[in-house]
Enzyme design. Sequence first.
Site, mmCIF file in Angstrom:
data_model
loop_
_atom_site.group_PDB
_atom_site.id
_atom_site.type_symbol
_atom_site.label_atom_id
_atom_site.label_comp_id
_atom_site.label_asym_id
_atom_site.label_seq_id
_atom_site.Cartn_x
_atom_site.Cartn_y
_atom_site.Cartn_z
ATOM 1 N N ASP A 472 61.004 164.351 37.835
ATOM 2 C CA ASP A 472 59.751 164.264 38.596
ATOM 3 C C ASP A 472 58.612 164.964 37.847
ATOM 4 O OD1 ASP A 472 58.153 163.615 40.766
ATOM 5 O OD2 ASP A 472 59.483 164.493 42.262
ATOM 6 N N ASP A 542 56.008 156.531 45.760
ATOM 7 C CA ASP A 542 56.482 157.286 46.923
ATOM 8 C C ASP A 542 56.291 156.495 48.200
ATOM 9 O OD1 ASP A 542 57.555 159.502 45.818
ATOM 10 O OD2 ASP A 542 55.875 160.840 46.250
HETATM 11 C C1 DGJ Z 1 57.888 163.335 44.607
HETATM 12 C C2 DGJ Z 1 58.872 162.226 44.437
HETATM 13 O O1 DGJ Z 1 58.234 161.028 44.167
HETATM 14 C C3 DGJ Z 1 59.737 162.166 45.674
HETATM 15 O O2 DGJ Z 1 60.583 161.065 45.613
HETATM 16 C C4 DGJ Z 1 60.504 163.441 45.792
HETATM 17 O O3 DGJ Z 1 61.390 163.559 44.719
HETATM 18 C C5 DGJ Z 1 59.555 164.620 45.840
HETATM 19 N N1 DGJ Z 1 58.595 164.590 44.771
HETATM 20 C C6 DGJ Z 1 60.299 165.909 45.782
HETATM 21 O O4 DGJ Z 1 59.480 166.997 45.674
#
Ligand code: DGJ
Length: 747
Positions: A472, A542
Amino acid sequence: MTITWNDAAREWHLANGRTSWVLRVLENGWIGLLHAGAPLAPGPSYRHLGPASFEGYDNRVNEPVGLALPGPGIGDFRIPALVVENPDGSTVLDPRYVGHRILAGKPPLPGLLPATYVEDPAEADTLEIDVRDEPTGVEVTLSFSIFRDRPIVARSMRIANAGAARVVVRMAMSATLDLPDADWTLITLSGTWARERSVVERALVPGFQGVGSLRGGSGAEHNPFVALRRAATTEDAGEAWGVALAWSGNFLAEVDVDAHATTRLRIGIHPDAFAWPLEPGASFTTPEALLAWSGEGLGGMSDALHGLLRERMARGPWRDRPRPILLNNWEGTYFDFDHRRIVEMAKAAKAMGIELFVLDDGWFGRRDKDDRSLGDWIVDRRKLPHGLEALAAEVRGLGLQFGLWIEPEMVNADSDLFRAHPDWAIGIPGRRRTESRQQLVLDMANPAVVDHLAEAIGSVLASAPIDYVKWDWNRFITEPYSPTLPAARQDEFFLRYNLGMYDLYERLVTRFPHILFESCASGGARFDAGLLAWAPQAWTSDDTDAVERLKIQWGTSLAYPLSSMGAHVSAVPNHQTGRLAPIDFRAAVAMFGVFGYELDPTAMEAAELEAVRHQVAFYRERRDVFQYGRFLRLRSPFKGDGNEAAWMSVTADGSRGVAAHYRVLQRPMPVRNRLLLRGLDPAARYEVTAWSSFDAPLGTFERGGDELMRVGLGIEPQDPLPAGAWADGVRIVRSDFRARLFDLRRL
Ligand code: DGJ
């Protein structure tokens, strides 16, 4: 050889029957670009397409001038490809031909720059042209690789200081492309977090138009990809250019239409906040740009890019492997989980048919909230008292693979790492640090930071049987600065940051070749061609809302293949939009990509669990279609009122496919609606099975490929028939959020 050199005409022709680039040494020694795009017969000279020379800008009236390396200050007033500050402070660049090489294959780019590659020298040929600016001794090598079976040319440029004094590269584009008219529509993939890569189109007008990023990453706001299409170009007919940059940092993609209606496109590292000093003897190489030309519409452009990125940008054992169906606990638990809860979720996931369980954020330090512990990559024994190894072993004991979330490039102020090394977080002494998501970015331009992370993350990955990593990156870079660079070299920071990030990927991928890496940056904020070299798939967004995903996945598909797009079913009400869409609709959208779930399976009703079991079985049986098939866009969610979308995917051998039609809101008295398929064999017969939910098909019927593509499938009835009636063998379903999948088997 796909590249020929005509000595008499001093002309090169890169031609593979699908695209042509013709270049020529002009009389003054500049490199002219006579033609790029549609295939031309190799053999004849095309010198009439360009000027003989260039002595002053008046010559340009009525005479489009294409240049391979436009430099500033010498009468071509369009946007330049290269700006070098000379020892006297001027930036004039007059690059004249010195020599060239034609090579079989494609040499790698130096260092850690991601680039397409060949497995056999017969797959591509490369032309390297050397030019020199005599007064300064700046030498530039322009590189053009043409792939034998793809309508794509890969470009990069190497700038070497062969003079006696230091020069500074102020701007170096990976490619410029001069086109002789401006009758183009520019397409960019723009948006922001949770609505990444919307298709934005604008007809070119005189002047500058473009997109870029100055965020330290390629960003969610604009993708490092642009396309040009003619007004009449459709998905399967007409001319289109697709230009992608293999770079994950700041970028610029810009078009300049001049007074004579010629078009110059340039793409490369953003020149703002960038400079690269070159001492005598030193050199700098740009990232690679991929230029795909299509005479078969936007679909042809996407086909070409998908194939190249999937087969010759992605690397490693996971490149061609079936990707596992995963369940990720993030939206199911956020930070609130422990060993027992994860094992319960994994058991439920296993019962659904899931293949990979992914433990997301929250497993390390004391990470109960997002304001702490990033940087402390030590398992949180309060939540996981038996450690990662025991958890991974238990999950694997259930017959699942085990995956883990990391965010290596970040640190919280509340962390042991920050307390020990405050200077490792990016910031400028004496200045406030801008926080975002309560976290700071580590200085990846500092080799000590990269060394530390390789060790810390490497230890985690070695500590347990880990099959998959989600990497991430949840904020952009502010106050760019590295104490490891002298004041005069701070403009190298952003580039060095990205190279440091690539270095960390390279070390971990090399040490753990069996691990499948998925890149993520708050979802899709670093979805670019460059990262695919290490992480063959990316978390697309997301936003898991299926209606939103129609647009996000459609836009992403302009450049990127299905095998790169992570797509998950999440719970309702959807966490991003609050929308309540039925689970089969959610799955029907997520299946086009690398499929998974993002929810708590222990909280699901029996009927939903049953639905998921059917979905997983359906996907598994057609994984090859959904992950590695040829993706064809049929009906755009960006057109009209966005109430409909349709697309399909067909295996490489054409024997199987799945077409999908999505209708967001139901309307009374539906109008007749036939969906024309594409990419099938018109002479073949197909068994078509329609599905709306995945427990049982709605019906099966046989059709010819010609009919499916020319007359289409009836997806709405001609007349209001009673519910339960059939049209084209397909029962009418009256509801919002209706997906209809057509499974295709060639008979
Ligand atoms: C952002 C990501 O896109 C999510 O899927 C998740 O992993 C969160 N961060 C976790 O902090």
